[in-house]
Design an enzyme around this catalytic site. Structure first.
Site, mmCIF file in Angstrom:
data_model
loop_
_atom_site.group_PDB
_atom_site.id
_atom_site.type_symbol
_atom_site.label_atom_id
_atom_site.label_comp_id
_atom_site.label_asym_id
_atom_site.label_seq_id
_atom_site.Cartn_x
_atom_site.Cartn_y
_atom_site.Cartn_z
ATOM 1 N N HIS B 58 0.833 -1.213 0.000
ATOM 2 C CA HIS B 58 0.000 0.000 0.000
ATOM 3 C C HIS B 58 0.864 1.258 0.000
ATOM 4 C CE1 HIS B 58 -3.487 -2.478 0.827
ATOM 5 N NE2 HIS B 58 -2.918 -2.984 1.898
ATOM 6 N N HIS B 220 -8.487 -4.093 -0.460
ATOM 7 C CA HIS B 220 -7.870 -5.220 -1.152
ATOM 8 C C HIS B 220 -8.798 -5.761 -2.212
ATOM 9 C CE1 HIS B 220 -6.386 -4.941 2.991
ATOM 10 N NE2 HIS B 220 -5.237 -4.942 2.373
#
Ligand SMILES: Nc1ncnc2c1ncn2[C@@H]1O[C@H](COP(=O)(O)OP(=O)(O)O)[C@@H](O)[C@H]1O
Ligand SMILES: Nc1ncnc2c1ncn2[C@@H]1O[C@H](COP(=O)(O)OP(=O)(O)O)[C@@H](O)[C@H]1O
Ligand SMILES: [Mg+2]
Ligand SMILES: [Mg+2]
Ligand SMILES: [Mg+2]
Ligand SMILES: [Mg+2]
Lengths: 214, 333, 333, 214
Positions: B58, B220
């Site tokens: 991320h 996700h």
């Protein structure tokens, strides 16, 4: 068949679990890719690699430190929900074996119950919520029932494995209420829960491992 | 389209990227112990320390928030996977001090479990640690069921406010109260327009059909909300902002922080258009766009889309937001 | 895959994105005149002013470099299209001062033509303006034919050095000399792994087959170099860095700035891997990685790939690189 | 057919050019997408819109200010190479018409020559380099030859348009040595240069515009 479980038996059981997971890890990831992020097989592989490394490295003899090391090693897996829950299972079993170097089947069942309780302290998931709890709870219950009924450890583990498999299979019809799969709501129905499947495979491995040793 | 990423052996992805991250920000951050990300010039021991944990993949989150005025330590996990409790407790021990440690946890299953086990251990060991949970994704649960709400980019505002407070010498309880106030004041909603691939497995994370966008998708690729036809920038803002404002019950006269967090391939250009529209809508309601932050802070690989986070600011939160920071991902003078 | 962008009417794209950009950086930059991007707190008149021009669609470039320690004014053109001379001369008049104005021009046909016409007019009007051209893309020409070399992300280093020098009170000739030295010291090479779409026309900018990468592709998808099979991060660095080092004739003991500029969808994660490898290669050659910058500075919409820029630093250039800046895209404390 | 060119004629000529471009802008972008960035048609559309706006807004009567305003307006197009080059063409023509409110054909030819010289001061591109120069140079040359040979303005513009068209067509076989298309090297061979095509269309428009007025 010995009346007590020693380090050797436990090592066989643990390696048995690792072998089952290794064989099925792709299927586990596939199951996880429906409602989750598709990493469950990889995570379990890493957990089992850590488990075996811990067995190999475990200096202290004795069940309690062995299970502690295994639990800590599995906690060390960066694996989302799985590492903490399965790691806690073994850590809590280790705690329950305080002073019991060679537990008899009843003491072993108690250790598994303590392991389950440890897991349940980490998650509010109940049977029916489509998680690994759906396999773990019936497995531990079957283990206790068999042991109380006089089964030896191999037989009790066989019954536990069968109960875990049924519990895992039953998750197919359920809607996920915990973990990532809960986000897809009713779309989770129709796919078996990956975590419950792993637990079922591990109990199968415990049984097979104990059996080969016997 | 197959995965097209410039990586090496996936098994070494996280340690390698951390090595590069530390190199790229040499003089600000360094790796310590089992790949914990720490500041090169640690905060003085009489001030509260901030620690967080979370999966990698991320970038720049979360380790990019380590720096003066923000985090002391981040515990990066594997790609999209929370770090296990052993490294979290390692970080808490490393951060431990009389002034106390604040652990910021984003509400994702793995993270909260790792955090819980580490917190239990910390308590047994007598460490002075408190925890704040960020869960501001309005798509995954109602305000009445905050446990269901995931933690998205809002963690940045919580870390910024609590980090600035810690730097100014506030106590652990004060830092916690500030973090919790910012957390309560905020709400986030994500929109995804195109998917991404998992850099280790090559799996498609979110398959989004052509001409479709998904409002309320998780970090996700977990589906969470409304699939609808692709809209203009203005229309997208018109859909997302009102539900966020309702969630935080924004009223005329309120002063808001608005963060637009690109999650990967969506351009700054697009985010600027959305911000422009947000300003128009807020003006129409008598609400002030007091602060804004537009950029890529918490990404999901090359996914297309963004997270819109709004937070009501009071005078103290505003000052803390404006306080200096030298974190790699958010330098404030 | 059709274009999936959150935009409104393409005809208004640039003014709308500039409006949002100014909003997102309120307090730092503002729009003035015919959409010139200026600082909100202008530099004092006894210091040299820096101006640049260039197409939009490359956000945060170039307007993101406006700020204390970097640019005074940027003249943003249409998407991928240089602004016409009228707005350039408008900017030069606005910046005009006794200390002089330095115009930074990236070597692209439209930009140099607009700059030339504006410079001709400025001279006629008696403005004190000098120009520096950045052309460091080694894929499009040799060092002997610098006219053929395109200007890529290296402009950032030139603007940073000259901007800091101007802030410190250096004369126009000194600022020009610093800019030219940084320019001579640097070289850039780009690699593209996936294409992008033109936000106004929806046209595919670069069609790159699966499993292929293109080394030496220009900023707008112009092919310029070697099509080859997709490589790992390490292999890609192994291909790109040596030719760059050769171009600037880097020697053991040299201190380098390395910039890795993501052009759109390539993740920071990947860029960190590449930087890690660069450090290894440099170490093997006895060259120091003195400074680095990793991020998205000059993008090409959602294109996948990055630009690798290396620059030899001397003590003065290092100090100028480290000098403070509050530009939206590069805050340095 | 008048002997001199007045504002009206020039306005028709300019509007004629705009009409031709507008009809063909998609083709122009297609040509540009081979070796360039595919925006030439859009840019030319904007240039022609600015041109017409400038005509409409042009307050000062007279050819010189009209062409100045048109040139300045085209310079104002954010259009890469095109705006500066075409804007300069008209700006330089305007300069050359100092003191000539009603140029005769020879003076008009001289103005076009000055326009070409202005363009050539902006670019080193020569005939054969596959740019708009390949259409502009023969067009201006043909204009001069025809005027010197006694043609009236319509006829001279027709010949100029024909020469521009041939020049543009000939670029198909050339390799680009300027502009973005030079980057694709020999792959630029086989596609007509977009800028040259635009110039050819504009001269056709000048001719048609002058003709309708005549
Ligand atoms: N809160 C929870 N309680 C119990 N089990 C859970 C919980 N969350 C997830 N699980 C179990 O973990 C499994 C997913 O594991 P894994 O994919 O490794 O973790 P993650 O979802 O973090 O990627 C689920 O199938 C479920 O059995
Ligand atoms: N240096 C130059 N000299 C002369 N003509 C040029 C030059 N560069 C480009 N051109 C002309 O401009 C045309 C491309 O115009 P356009 O697409 O509008 O600009 P850009 O290439 O900046 O996008 C080319 O076909 C060519 O005729
Ligand atoms: Mg998973
Ligand atoms: Mg990105
Ligand atoms: Mg991007
Ligand atoms: Mg073009």
């Amino acid at each position: 068949m010995p009346e007590t479980i020693d380090c050797n038996t436990m090592t066989r059981m643990l390696r048995g679990a690792a072998a089952e997971i290794r064989e099925q890890h792709e299927m586990l990831s596939r199951l996880d890719s429906v409602g989750g992020d598709g990493d469950h097989g990889t995570t379990m592989l890493r957990a089992m690699a850590n488990l075996e490394k811990a067995i190999d490295a475990s200096a202290a003899p004795g069940l309690k430190p062995l299970l502690y090391d295994v639990g800590w090693a599995i906690l060390g897996v960066d694996g989302g929900a799985t590492g903490p829950l399965l790691g806690t299972l073994f850590m809590s079993m280790s705690e329950a074996l305080e002073g019991k170097d060679a537990p008899n089947p009843a003491e072993m069942a108690a250790a598994f119950e303590a392991g389950l309780a440890g897991v349940q302290a980490q998650t509010k998931a109940q049977v029916g919520d489509k998680t690994m709890i759906d396999a773990l709870v019936p497995a531990v219950a079957a283990l206790r029932t068999s042991v109380n009924g006089g089964s030896d450890i191999v037989d009790a583990l066989r019954r536990a494995a069968e109960a875990a498999e049924q519990g895992a299979a039953a998750t197919r019809e359920l809607q996920a209420r915990f973990g990532r799969a809960r986000n897809i709501k009713e779309k989770s129905i129709g796919t078996q829960d990956p975590g419950a499947t792993s637990v079922s495979l591990m109990f199968k491995g415990f049984w097979k491992g104990a059996e080969t040793h016997a | 389209m197959a995965m097209k990423k410039l990586i090496n052996d996936p098994a070494n992805l996280v340690p390698e990227l951390l090595e590069g991250f530390a190199l790229a920000n040499a003089g600000k951050v360094a790796l310590q112990g089992s790949n914990l990300v720490v500041r090169t010039s640690p905060k003085s021991k009489d001030k509260v320390a901030l620690v967080t944990l979370g999966g990698s993949g991320h970038e720049p989150a979360l380790s990019g928030f380590v720096g003066e005025g923000m985090l002391d330590i981040s515990v990066p996990g594997e790609i999209f996977a929370a770090p296990g409790p052993p490294r979290v407790i390692e970080a808490l021990r490393l951060a431990n001090r009389e002034a106390g440690v604040l652990l910021i946890v984003l509400n994702h299953a793995g993270d909260i479990m790792s955090a819980k086990i580490a917190m239990d251990m910390a308590k047994k060991e007598g460490l002075n640690v408190k925890q704040v949970l960020t869960h501001e994704d309005i798509s995954s649960g109602s305000r009445e069921n905050p446990d269901d709400r995931r933690g998205l980019v809002g963690c940045l505002a919580v870390i910024k406010a609590a980090g600035a407070a810690a730097e100014q010498g506030h106590s652990l309880d004060e830092c916690l109260a500030i973090a919790e106030r910012m957390e309560r004041n905020m709400a986030t909603l994500a929109v995804a327009v195109s998917g991404a691939t998992h850099p280790c497995t090559g799996d498609v994370i979110a398959e989004i059909p052509e001409d479709v966008m998904v409002v309320g998708m998780g970090q996700h690729g977990e589906a969470g909300g409304g699939t609808q036809s692709l809209k203009t920038a203005d229309e997208t803002a018109d859909i997302m902002l009102p539900v966020l404002l309702e969630d935080i019950q924004a009223k005329p006269g309120d002063e808001l922080l608005v963060m637009l967090n690109g999650v990967g391939s969506t351009t700054l250009m697009e985010l600027y258009l959305v911000l422009r529209r947000i300003k128009q809508i807020l003006e129409g309601k008598g609400i002030t766009l007091a602060r804004s932050l537009v950029g890529e802070y918490l990404t999901v690989q090359e996914m297309g889309g963004f997270q819109m986070c709004v937070a009501r600011l009071d005078e103290e939160l505003k000052a803390l937001w404006d306080a200096p920071s030298n974190a790699p991902a958010l330098t404030v003078k």
